[in-house]
Design an enzyme around this catalytic site. Structure first.
Site, short mmCIF file in Angstrom:
data_model
loop_
_atom_site.label_atom_id
_atom_site.label_comp_id
_atom_site.label_asym_id
_atom_site.label_seq_id
_atom_site.Cartn_x
_atom_site.Cartn_y
_atom_site.Cartn_z
N CYS A 1 0.79 -1.24 0.00
CA CYS A 1 0.00 0.00 0.00
C CYS A 1 0.83 1.29 0.00
O CYS A 1 0.24 2.37 -0.09
CB CYS A 1 -0.98 0.05 1.18
SG CYS A 1 -2.21 -1.26 1.18
N ASP A 2 2.14 1.22 0.11
CA ASP A 2 2.93 2.46 0.07
C ASP A 2 4.30 2.20 -0.57
O ASP A 2 5.34 2.59 -0.04
CB ASP A 2 3.11 3.02 1.48
CG ASP A 2 3.52 4.49 1.48
OD1 ASP A 2 3.31 5.16 0.45
OD2 ASP A 2 4.03 4.97 2.50
N LEU A 3 4.26 1.57 -1.72
CA LEU A 3 5.48 1.24 -2.44
C LEU A 3 6.02 2.50 -3.12
O LEU A 3 5.32 3.13 -3.92
CB LEU A 3 5.19 0.15 -3.48
CG LEU A 3 6.35 -0.36 -4.31
CD1 LEU A 3 7.41 -0.99 -3.43
CD2 LEU A 3 5.86 -1.35 -5.35
N ASN B 1 10.83 3.74 0.43
CA ASN B 1 10.56 2.53 1.21
C ASN B 1 11.27 1.30 0.66
O ASN B 1 10.94 0.17 1.01
CB ASN B 1 9.06 2.26 1.28
CG ASN B 1 8.34 3.28 2.15
OD1 ASN B 1 8.97 3.93 3.00
ND2 ASN B 1 7.04 3.45 1.95
N THR C 1 0.91 7.18 -0.69
CA THR C 1 1.55 8.37 -1.25
C THR C 1 0.94 8.63 -2.62
O THR C 1 1.09 7.80 -3.53
CB THR C 1 3.07 8.15 -1.36
OG1 THR C 1 3.59 7.81 -0.07
CG2 THR C 1 3.76 9.41 -1.87
#
Length: 217
Positions: free
Chosen positions: A86-88, A92, A125
């Protein structure tokens, strides 16, 4: 919950003995003053910092291919566990001094279940989030496939996604107007399958390629 250190290997939680999954390793966890603390391995930089150190001149095609393959292996492991990151994004993705990439920061990750409904509190993001994620719709691991396409786009174009738009403009463009980042020409990226992979990742959720299929290319 018991105070004091606890080694993951004590209860068989270390499921990647050969460190092949390209996911940052948890070394320890403990509770301090009622707060759960997690100790991770230390890696040199994240992928965004690596790009910045190179003055955003981009990476050669061989290194991009290496990072892409490693990231796909980590996403394939998450898919097998029904987990959506969900936030690749490059921030990260951690990189060590041997140019081995590892996926990190699972703060907003979700387990994919048949009963999963709309995610009203999940955004990620915006520059990397899929349209369905920005619309708070039901998600599958194909949302991570879309984000993978954006990361690959950034590595190849040497540009930040949606750099000319602010956060709200980006969300409106992607989630409401259906805009997508322009797929770079094959002669620009140097490797034809890169452009095709990006194009496929930007498709509708049900039409995006699986991580297994992308690993095989």
């Amino acid at each position: 919950m018991q105070e004091g250190p606890h080694r993951p290997e004590q209860d068989g939680a270390d499921l990647d003995d050969r460190d092949e999954h390209h996911i940052v390793r948890m070394l320890d966890h403990f509770v301090h003053r009622s707060h759960l603390c997690i100790v991770f391995e230390v890696l040199n930089v994240n992928l965004y910092e690596l790009l910045r150190q190179n003055n955003f001149r981009g990476l050669n095609a061989g290194l991009v291919r290496t990072f892409a393959k490693q990231l796909l292996r980590s996403l394939r492991v998450l898919r097998s566990a029904n987990v959506i990151h969900c936030d690749l994004k490059p921030e990260n993705i951690l990189v060590d001094d041997t140019f081995t990439a590892k996926l990190a920061d699972f703060g907003i990750s979700r387990e994919m279940r048949a009963t999963m409904t709309k995610q009203t509190d999940l955004q990620g993001t915006p520059a990397y989030a899929s349209p369905e994620q920005l619309r708070h719709e039901k998600l599958s691991t194909s949302a991570d496939a879309y984000a993978f396409g954006v990361v690959l786009w950034e590595l190849l174009t040497r540009a930040h996604p949606w750099a000319s738009k602010d956060m709200n403009q980006t969300m409106y463009a992607v989630a409401t107007k259906g805009e997508r980042l322009p797929v770079p020409y094959e002669d620009v990226v140097g490797v034809p399958e890169f452009a095709e992979t990006i194009r496929a990742c930007f498709a509708a959720p049900g039409s995006r390629p699986t991580f297994e299929a992308m690993c095989a290319t």
